[in-house]
Design a protein around this motif. Structure first.
Motif, mmCIF file in Angstrom:
data_model
loop_
_atom_site.group_PDB
_atom_site.id
_atom_site.type_symbol
_atom_site.label_atom_id
_atom_site.label_comp_id
_atom_site.label_asym_id
_atom_site.label_seq_id
_atom_site.Cartn_x
_atom_site.Cartn_y
_atom_site.Cartn_z
ATOM 1 N N ASP A 12 0.794 -1.230 0.000
ATOM 2 C CA ASP A 12 0.000 0.000 0.000
ATOM 3 C C ASP A 12 0.826 1.278 0.000
ATOM 4 N N GLY A 13 2.099 1.184 -0.357
ATOM 5 C CA GLY A 13 2.885 2.399 -0.551
ATOM 6 C C GLY A 13 3.308 3.077 0.740
ATOM 7 N N PHE A 14 3.624 4.375 0.641
ATOM 8 C CA PHE A 14 4.136 5.117 1.787
ATOM 9 C C PHE A 14 3.967 6.604 1.514
ATOM 10 N N SER A 15 3.981 7.394 2.588
ATOM 11 C CA SER A 15 3.842 8.847 2.414
ATOM 12 C C SER A 15 5.172 9.537 2.203
ATOM 13 N N ALA A 16 6.234 8.906 2.691
ATOM 14 C CA ALA A 16 7.575 9.479 2.537
ATOM 15 C C ALA A 16 8.559 8.365 2.796
ATOM 16 N N VAL A 17 9.776 8.538 2.305
ATOM 17 C CA VAL A 17 10.793 7.521 2.580
ATOM 18 C C VAL A 17 12.117 8.207 2.884
#
Lengths: 456, 156, 898
Positions: C404-409
């Motif tokens: 489900d992805g991410f908001s920042a890495v």
């Protein structure tokens, strides 16, 4: 018939070789429109242009004011791209505007920037127009030096910047989205539409693309008034128009006329009729993409509606006249070669279709074609109407249509001549010799009259 | 050998005119061609470096647009239109005339003494003055054998 | 150019859209295009240029469909036919739209486009490798008119000799531009282009150079026709002759799935998982499960001529082939003897990082219960034992995945593309397409992320990374006193630091902290891992942590306790499972670290060694020293594939089963399981290691190794490692998804939805996670390295998948897969050296010099150089001491070419 003379508002100096630089332009009343426009709101400006009925002069004929109003409110930045790519065969009317009255164009651009609330415009000039680009750049430099362009246009506090940008040899870059892709620094590939440029254009931002002549009309509308512009009208086509006339007429040239003039009047009255007392074979009203018109069908007005009623399109108002020495199959070969060379290659129907049509046509012209080939060609090209055939309506952009229509139209209007070529196995016009501009090149030894006349 | 090394200030001013640096690609290639006469593979790499894209991207652009010369041309490059309006007004004959008279042998596009090169191009927007050609950056229309001789004679 | 279209793998909206598909009402989501919804509804729309992972080109025109549009002013009136057909791959669905995919208009479009494509396509089927899995063949049969009317000459191209791995047969190209877009978007560099214009346009590389990135092989699969084919595979077999085995890559800790295509047990090629089209499985031209070139081309090492497929026993000075049983007896006997003579602690067990979990499990069980010590390990690549333990600490706290992805890495150091290629690809593509912030901290930033618009880079010297992370965590917790020091470390203004802190604090939703454990052989990990974990704790509960080690089964081996100090489960559960007496001690302390093994052997503390895989020994940097040490051993039992310098020193050699010859399970970076699958049993007299260990243990008297199959081992293991597991050994096998699965669920494979990933923990409950407590330990200080002298640089390095590797060295085309040495240098440093990208340079470390290619990238921090060690030429046995190096442009000679 007595020839009716009309005023020249766009190009009064068309016969001159001089450029109207800033001083001369202002002396003649130039930049008065801009001063007026600076005192108006963008809405007012857009409405004036809407009311005038101004339609794009590049080829599509879309109502300019309506196009401007498609920009989404508040979305910034937005850009103006000026289409000076003029590459439609037969068209040579934007170049004189740029070379002779560059400031008319600049004024039109800045007024339009105000109307669409943009601060930046690029003039995309085709690479072959070396001189026009130099003139435009010098005129733009003059305008910057005079404070007309810059961060504080004419002291208004608004920004108006113009970049003169040269193309490098690609007809497809006259297609509006392809122009943007080229301006972005890529191969001139048309973009998929929708989304339309007004929503997502240059660098993905809202963008308006207008033709040179269209923008040149804007200062005239602002100074002379909407009523003046509308006083020249045929159905919904308003204003004076620049017609590029070329081919086998006695007086080819660029003519500034209202769109009430008929094709017959244009050929026989304004242009002096066919050279050397030859017969007219066919005429193309709107550049090489438009459908061919036969001599028995010339009584239509040269407006968008008028030409459409005759089964063709006004397009870029580039009229090419062909006398009886022209083999229609040969003309189809030449036209299809153009599109084969200019197809960008992105999409299947245009990339393969333009080349295929040209190959078949060459065999019909040079020998080695069969009736089956003719059927195939008709199947591929269609009958000259939109969305007929295998290419039209299926490609990414209108170049596919533009390639198919003239071929389809040629097949329809001169079917018998195509069949004759196939039966003979050679072109019966082969003994012809062309005539150069002053008719003095090589003497004619030719005498082919078709065995049956133009029909349909 | 970087051909644009001495023009970096001019280049930066050019790039600054556009909202995106990539837009300077075609103008930079014109700069190279106007200076060198043609665009070499090395100069494509150099331009790629300046813009910040790959050499493949530059070559994509160079090979798409017909006016970028990928080989050196003659001292005076002739672009002769052969599209419809010019073709029905004698462009083929004009081309034959030039090739026969001005030193082009065996179907070559460069004259033997390197004075002229010739290429047939599509419509150059001079239709009502057909037949027409560009010699270098200048447009000449209404060509006749006499006018051709006069024009080309003036280009040494 | 500005991409005007919506990328297929972006998540659609939530609003329902009702429209009609072939007169049947269907529902989709706002933002979806016709093609995806149609596939979901069982209506396949033929296409070439559209691909679920790539931007929309819309140029093949094969997906043209007829649509009728409702009148917005008169919704009850019947929908009117649109003036032209529209392309299904880019047209968004709208309420009331009527789509016809099989009407006369649609069929005419399909037939027309097929005829156009065949106009110039050569009749190469008899000699084209793509035959049998070719979309042109398939669509001609299904959608074409069945005949051609083309009587003219086809356009022809010269054949370029560009790439050693990918054959380009230009005449066959249909100009869909999938390959160009793949390299530009997924591969990260626009290295292929479309040249010329119109009918004569063609695809190639600049100057006929190779397609040089680690993911390039994927264009072979996604090319719908036979233009791009695999050169190693060329003319070797017809695809319908091949058997397919769905397995997993043993190279990529990303956990990539593969299909091995074999003929008579021999591996012919490896591709992403095949998919079902009609009744057969074929290569999936719409695959999103891209694999790296090493996985693709390097998996056949088991076929090398140096393969030893019989067990051998040392008699006198020679290794004599013998029966498996004899070798087991001999191994058991000599290990028992060494144990008696020198004590249990004198024997060590080493496990290959590419071993399966079952093998690691049994190796650990063997060491602890049969030998009776804690001397089991796999972590040879770390500079010191402390580094290895820091890596294990990292695993302890790993809790992140890309679901489900991410908001920042946040990326700490790392050369991810060249270490865990497909993991890097999934992170980069998600960040790029969704415009997420990518914050890169450390001495090396992966240039692969250069097209992520939200990228922010903060470079520092290697020893300073840990301090930087520490100061950052303080700032996030509200203590800005260290911002000045942090600004100095990063060489930025203090306001920039403040803005970074604000950015991080403002991240909402799940975010990722990814830390590479690969740099400098882990030299700085003892400080860096605690610092990263401290940062994670400061950032808050929504931030998840993924430590990255390229070893394929690192997580799995950690899970099963194949290293000192770890058990596969709770002590109680282990005691019960292993039938250990309540009073007996299970050795879990004082174990021998892999890296210290050589010294221990030299000092006489270790007399016996059981190694599962010689590759783990090959990772030791000083091979001469290692070989000398091996000769000192009393007992050296090794299970391996090859006759090599290392195995020739064995006292007992077991012929092991290769990556295609055994079943097992491996774990990936995200804690998911994947099945390694046996094609058709081991070669010759080879045996899978579970049989070998079972045999030796049993012969040494253990009754706890009564396994009849590897599945028995798995069942015992998984109950300990993941008590929540509710799947099965066979249930973890991958079946190829259905034909149109990639079409109906673009991005699904990248999101690892369960259809693509049977080992998904959300499905089978086996989530390999250990600690949910925020880290609260101390951060050891690191001595600042001495600054480099003038004209010198600090040298940093890391692993590279295309470097020296025991298994890769035995691949049939190893010489084509290895990369030439290069050095990454920062643009500012390159400018002072007058060094251009791609030019030759000389790298000098101490007294050694090698020639390298300079890669000018914003990769290494200024003042440092990054060298992928293992690309050869330099012995970096510095073991973590910071090294300085010099770099100079190479002198141009007449022979040197760029």
């Amino acid at each position: 018939m007595p020839v009716v003379e009309y005023e020249k508002a766009l190009l009064p100096n068309i016969a001159s070789n001089e450029t109207e630089w800033l001083k001369a332009y202002e002396a003649g009343g130039g930049y008065a429109a801009l001063k007026r426009a600076l005192g108006m709101t963008p809405e007012e400006l857009v409405n004036i242009v809407k009311d005038s009925g101004l339609r794009g002069r590049g080829g599509a004929g879309f109502p300019t004011g309506m196009k401007w109003s498609f920009l989404p409110k508040g979305a910034k930045p937005r850009y103006l791209a000026v289409n000076a790519d003029e590459s439609e065969p037969g068209t040579c009317k934007d170049r004189p505007i740029m070379e002779k009255r560059p400031h008319l164009l600049i004024e039109g651009i800045v007024c339009s920037l105000l109307a669409i609330e943009s601060e930046w415009a690029a003039i995309y000039i085709r690479g072959e127009y070396y001189n026009a680009a130099k003139v435009m750049q010098k005129a733009v430099d003059e305008a910057y030096a005079a404070g007309i362009l810059g961060d504080n246009a004419m002291g208004s506090g608004k920004k108006a910047h113009i970049v003169v940008h040269r193309g490098a040899g690609a007809y497809i870059c006259g297609e509006e989205t392809s122009l943007l892709t080229s301006l972005e620094g890529y191969r001139g590939y048309p973009k998929l539409k929708p989304p339309f440029p007004a929503i997502s254009g240059l660098y993905g931002k809202p963008t308006i693309i207008n033709n040179v002549e269209t923008l040149a009309c804007v200062p005239l509308i602002l100074t002379r008034g909407v009523e003046w512009f509308k006083s020249y009208v045929h159905e919904k086509s308003t204003g004076l128009r620049l017609y590029s006339v070329s081919g086998h007429v006695k007086r080819p040239g660029v003519y500034e006329l209202p769109m009430t003039v008929t094709m017959k009047e244009m050929i026989y009255d304004y242009c002096g009729g066919i050279r050397n007392d030859h017969d007219l074979k066919f005429v193309i009203p709107g550049g090489s993409s438009s459908q061919w018109i036969l001599p028995n069908n010339l009584d239509f007005a040269l407006s968008v509606e008028g030409v459409a009623s005759a089964g063709s399109m006004l397009g870029s108002a580039a009229i090419m006249v062909f006398d009886h020495t022209v083999c229609p199959v040969w003309a189809a070969v030449n036209t299809s070669a153009f599109y084969r060379h200019e197809s960008c290659g992105q999409c299947t129907p245009c990339r393969e279709g333009t080349a295929w049509m040209h190959k078949i046509l060459m065999r019909i012209e040079n020998g080695g074609a069969t009736m089956k080939d003719l059927e195939t060609l008709i199947n591929v090209a269609g009958d000259g109407r939109p969305n007929t055939g295998m290419i039209s309506g299926k490609s990414i952009c209108a170049l596919g249509d533009a390639a198919a229509w003239p071929v389809g139209s040629a097949l329809k209007t001169f079917r018998h001549e195509f069949e004759e070529h196939i039966k003979l196995g050679y072109c019966p016009y082969k003994n012809k010799r062309y005539w150069m501009a002053n008719g003095k090149f090589v003497n004619e030894t030719f005498e082919h009259k078709p065995t049956w006349g133009a029909h349909h | 050998m970087p051909v644009l090394a001495h023009r970096r200030d001019e280049i930066e001013r050019l790039c600054a005119k556009y909202p995106s640096r990539r837009s300077a690609l075609l103008p930079l290639l014109w700069m190279v061609q106007e200076q060198e006469g043609w665009v070499s593979q090395d100069s494509m790499r150099e331009v790629a470096d300046i813009i910040g894209c790959t050499a493949a991207e530059v070559y994509e652009v160079v090979s798409f647009y017909t006016m970028y010369n990928q080989k050196p041309t003659g001292r005076h490059h002739i672009q002769l239109c052969h599209t419809l309006a010019c073709a029905i007004c004698g462009s083929a004959e004009a081309g034959e005339y030039i090739k026969n008279k001005y030193g082009f042998t065996h179907g070559k596009s460069m004259s033997d003494d390197g004075r002229f090169s010739i290429v047939e191009v599509e419509c150059i927007g001079a239709c009502s003055n057909a037949p027409a050609m560009l010699v270098g950056e200048t447009l000449y229309g209404d060509l006749t054998p006499e006018s051709i001789d006069s024009i080309l004679g003036a280009h040494a | 150019m500005a991409d005007q279209t919506v990328h297929p793998s972006l998540k659609p909206g939530t609003e329902d859209i009702r429209f009609f598909l072939n007169d049947r009402e269907v529902v989709g989501k706002k933002g979806e295009t016709i093609i995806t919804v149609a596939a979901r509804e069982g209506v396949y729309i033929p296409h070439y240029c559209w691909h679920p992972s790539l931007s929309v080109a819309g140029n093949c025109r094969l997906c043209l469909v007829e649509v009728h549009l409702p009148d917005p002013r008169n919704p009850d009136a019947p929908a009117k036919p649109a003036p032209k057909p529209v392309i299904g791959c880019q047209t968004p669905i709208s309420n009331g739209l009527r789509v016809y995919t099989e009407s006369k208009v649609a069929q005419e479009c399909q037939q027309g486009m097929m005829e156009f494509l065949l106009v110039n396509h050569p009749l190469d089927c008899p000699i084209c490798d793509r035959g049998g899995e070719c979309q042109l063949q398939r669509y001609s049969m299904e959608y074409g008119a069945g005949h051609t009317r083309m009587a003219d000459e086809k356009r022809k191209f010269h054949k370029p000799q560009a790439d050693p791995l990918i054959d380009i047969e230009r005449n066959r190209c249909i100009m869909c531009t999938r390959c160009v877009r793949f390299n530009d978007e997924v591969g990260g560099e626009h290295v292929m282009g479309v040249f010329d214009r119109g009918e004569g346009n063609y695809i190639g590389t600049f100057g006929q150079g190779p397609v040089s990135n680690i993911l390039s092989g994927n264009i072979i699969d996604i090319c719908p026709v036979g233009c791009l084919t695999s050169r190693p595979f060329r003319f070797k077999a017809r695809v319908w002759e091949l058997a397919q085995t769905q397995s997993t890559s043993i190279w990529d800790a990303s956990g990539a799935k593969v299909t091995h295509w074999t003929r008579n047990r021999k591996l012919m090629r490896t591709t992403p998982p095949s998919r079902k089209a009609h009744d057969r499985y074929t290569v999936n031209e719409d695959t999103e499960e891209f694999i790296d070139n090493i996985t693709r081309f390097g998996s056949d090492f088991g076929l090398h001529a140096d393969r030893w497929d019989e067990s051998r026993i040392r008699i006198g000075g020679t290794l004599i082939p013998g029966a498996f049983v004899e070798a087991v007896r001999q191994a058991a006997g000599s290990l028992a003897k060494t144990k008696v003579n020198h004590g249990a602690d004198s024997i060590a067990v080493l496990v290959s990082p590419r071993a399966t979990m079952e093998e690691g499990f049994l190796a650990a069980k063997f060491a602890r219960t049969v030998i009776g010590n804690d001397n089991v390990d796999w972590r040879m690549s770390f500079a010191t034992a402390a580094s290895a333990d820091a890596a294990s600490l990292a695993f302890q706290h790993a809790d992140g995945d890309l679901n489900d992805g991410f908001s920042a890495v946040v990326l700490v150091n790392g050369d991810y593309l060249h270490q865990v290629p497909t993991f890097a690809m999934r992170v980069k593509e998600y960040a790029r397409l969704n415009n997420k912030p990518v914050i890169m901290i450390g001495h090396h930033h992966d240039a692969y992320f250069s097209k992520c618009a939200g990228r922010r880079q903060y470079g520092c010297r290697p020893a300073e990374t840990s301090r930087a992370l520490e100061l950052l965590s303080l700032a996030i917790k509200g203590d800005a006193a260290g911002n000045g020091e942090l600004a100095k470390i990063f060489s930025v203004a203090e306001s920039e630091v403040a803005s970074l802190v604000d950015l991080l604090k403002g991240v909402a939703g799940k975010a990722l902290l990814i830390q590479s454990l690969e740099d400098m052989n882990g030299a700085y990990l003892p400080s860096e891992v605690p610092a990263a974990l401290t940062l994670k704790a400061a950032l808050g509960a929504t931030w998840k942590y993924i430590p990255v080690l390229r070893d394929r089964n690192a997580f799995g081996l950690y899970a099963v306790g194949a290293q000192p100090g770890r058990l596969p489960g709770s002590e109680e559960a282990v005691r019960k499972a292993w039938k250990i007496n309540e009073k007996a001690q299970i050795p879990t302390a004082g174990g021998q670290h892999a890296r210290d093994l050589v010294a221990a052997i030299e000092e006489g503390r270790i007399k016996g060694l059981l190694a599962l895989g010689a590759d783990v020994l090959y990772s030791y940097p000083d091979q001469d020293r290692l070989l000398a040490a091996l000769e000192k051993l009393e007992t050296f039992v090794v299970s391996d594939l090859f006759n090599s310098e290392i195995t020739r020193r064995a006292t007992v050699f077991f012929a092991a089963a290769s990556n295609l010859e055994r079943d097992g399970v491996m774990a990936d970076l995200e804690g998911n399981l994947a099945r390694l699958k046996d094609v058709d049993g081991p070669t010759g007299g080879a045996r899978p290691d579970w049989e070998t260990l079972t045999g030796i243990a049993t012969m040494m008297g253990s009754t706890a190794f009564a396994y009849e199959s590897v599945e028995d081992v798995f069942n015992e293991m998984i109950r300990l490692v993941a008590p929540g597991f509710r799947g099965s050994f066979t249930g973890l096998e991958l079946a190829g998804p259905a034909n149109d699965h990639s079409v109906q669920d673009p991005g699904g494979a990248r999101r690892r939805t369960p259809a693509y990933n049977p080992g998904d923990y959300r499905v089978d409950g086996a989530h390999l996670r250990w600690s949910s407590e925020p880290f609260a330990g101390a951060i050891p200080a690191v001595a600042a390295e001495a600054p480099a002298a003038a004209g010198q640089f600090l040298l940093t390095w890391g692993e590279h998948v295309q470097g020296d590797d025991y298994h890769l060295n035995h691949a049939s085309i190893a010489h084509l897969l290895k990369a030439k040495p290069y050095v990454e240098v920062h643009p500012a440093d390159a400018a002072t050296l007058a060094l251009e990208d791609g030019k030759r340079a000389v790298l000098t470390v101490g007294t050694e010099s090698i020639e390298v290619t300079a890669r000018v990238r914003k990769g290494p921090a200024q003042g440092t150089l990054y060298f992928p060690a293992g690309l050869g030429g330099l012995k970096l046995t510095g073991l973590g001491e910071s090294l300085t190096a010099g770099l100079q442009p190479a002198l141009e000679t007449e022979l040197a070419s760029v």
